[in-house]
Design a protein around this motif. Structure first.
Motif, PDB file in Angstrom:
ATOM      1  N   THR A  83       0.933  -1.149  -0.151  1.00  0.00           N
ATOM      2  CA  THR A  83       0.114  -0.044   0.238  1.00  0.00           C
ATOM      3  C   THR A  83       0.953   1.150   0.162  1.00  0.00           C
ATOM      4  O   THR A  83       1.643   1.386   0.869  1.00  0.00           O
ATOM      5  CB  THR A  83      -1.073  -0.071   1.005  1.00  0.00           C
ATOM      6  OG1 THR A  83      -1.601  -1.404   1.328  1.00  0.00           O
ATOM      7  CG2 THR A  83      -1.856   1.085   1.235  1.00  0.00           C
ATOM      8  N   GLY A 114       2.136   5.227  -0.395  1.00  0.00           N
ATOM      9  CA  GLY A 114       2.051   6.486  -0.161  1.00  0.00           C
ATOM     10  C   GLY A 114       2.816   7.500  -0.706  1.00  0.00           C
ATOM     11  O   GLY A 114       3.733   7.195  -1.680  1.00  0.00           O
ATOM     12  N   GLU A 115       3.026   8.726  -0.538  1.00  0.00           N
ATOM     13  CA  GLU A 115       3.739   9.930  -1.061  1.00  0.00           C
ATOM     14  C   GLU A 115       5.219   9.403  -0.972  1.00  0.00           C
ATOM     15  O   GLU A 115       5.871   9.922  -1.875  1.00  0.00           O
ATOM     16  CB  GLU A 115       3.051  11.078  -0.726  1.00  0.00           C
ATOM     17  CG  GLU A 115       1.802  11.497  -1.322  1.00  0.00           C
ATOM     18  CD  GLU A 115       1.285  12.697  -0.818  1.00  0.00           C
ATOM     19  OE1 GLU A 115       2.117  13.677  -0.192  1.00  0.00           O
ATOM     20  OE2 GLU A 115       0.053  13.181  -0.734  1.00  0.00           O
ATOM     21  N   SER A 145       6.642   6.395  -0.571  1.00  0.00           N
ATOM     22  CA  SER A 145       7.011   5.208  -1.103  1.00  0.00           C
ATOM     23  C   SER A 145       7.752   5.196  -2.186  1.00  0.00           C
ATOM     24  O   SER A 145       8.682   4.237  -2.238  1.00  0.00           O
ATOM     25  CB  SER A 145       5.862   4.402  -1.457  1.00  0.00           C
ATOM     26  OG  SER A 145       4.747   4.381  -0.325  1.00  0.00           O
ATOM     27  N   VAL A 172      -0.327   6.173  -6.516  1.00  0.00           N
ATOM     28  CA  VAL A 172      -0.710   6.851  -5.337  1.00  0.00           C
ATOM     29  C   VAL A 172      -1.729   7.963  -6.142  1.00  0.00           C
ATOM     30  O   VAL A 172      -2.820   8.171  -5.147  1.00  0.00           O
ATOM     31  CB  VAL A 172       0.435   7.996  -4.982  1.00  0.00           C
ATOM     32  CG1 VAL A 172       0.053   9.061  -4.166  1.00  0.00           C
ATOM     33  CG2 VAL A 172       1.513   6.752  -4.373  1.00  0.00           C
ATOM     34  N   ARG A 205      -4.827   2.723  -3.049  1.00  0.00           N
ATOM     35  CA  ARG A 205      -3.254   2.611  -3.063  1.00  0.00           C
ATOM     36  C   ARG A 205      -2.687   1.188  -2.961  1.00  0.00           C
ATOM     37  O   ARG A 205      -1.375   1.322  -2.773  1.00  0.00           O
ATOM     38  CB  ARG A 205      -2.756   3.758  -2.235  1.00  0.00           C
ATOM     39  CG  ARG A 205      -3.056   4.913  -2.542  1.00  0.00           C
ATOM     40  CD  ARG A 205      -2.384   6.121  -1.408  1.00  0.00           C
ATOM     41  NE  ARG A 205      -2.670   7.474  -1.907  1.00  0.00           N
ATOM     42  CZ  ARG A 205      -2.312   8.471  -1.424  1.00  0.00           C
ATOM     43  NH1 ARG A 205      -1.450   8.323  -0.254  1.00  0.00           N
ATOM     44  NH2 ARG A 205      -2.435   9.714  -1.943  1.00  0.00           N
TER      45      ARG A 205
END
Length: 121
Positions: free
Chosen positions: A4, A6-7, A9, A45, A51
């Motif tokens: 999952t 995110g910004e 990652s 994202v 996500r």
């Protein structure tokens, strides 16, 4: 890897790409591969509500391949249909410029897989 994202990652996944390419003695592909994976993860994202994605990195005879799968069935617009004036999808124009080959396909689970390959010279 099932993730999952995110910004933040992208930075971590780029490190994994670099590490694998170092292990495979393919560091000459690193810039293109890091840019390509950055664009695909950024698209998850931005466009995948939960996500969640799967990232697969493969050593192939010509070099390496990255596949990013997610649960959204809509395929990206192919680079031939894009321009730098387009409102979105500039990352795919960049991907088209740095990857030797890329594409997208629907998968039987109802989502899609976007992939690219970078080859040794």
């Amino acid at each position: 890897m099932r993730l999952t994202v995110g910004e933040h990652s992208v930075r971590h996944i780029r490190r994994i790409v670099r590490s694998l390419l170092d292990e495979w003695e393919l560091l000459e592909l690193c810039d293109a591969a890091e840019l390509g994976v950055s664009e695909l993860i950024t698209n998850v994202v931005r466009h995948v509500p939960d996500r969640r994605c799967t990232v697969l990195m493969l050593r192939v005879a010509a070099g390496m391949r990255v596949e990013v799968s997610d649960g959204v069935p809509e395929l990206p617009v192919m680079a031939a249909e894009l321009s730098m004036d387009a409102e979105g999808a500039r990352g795919l124009v960049l991907l088209d410029a740095v990857a030797d080959k890329w594409g997208a396909e629907r998968v039987s689970e109802g989502g899609k897989r976007v992939w690219f390959e970078c080859w040794k010279r």
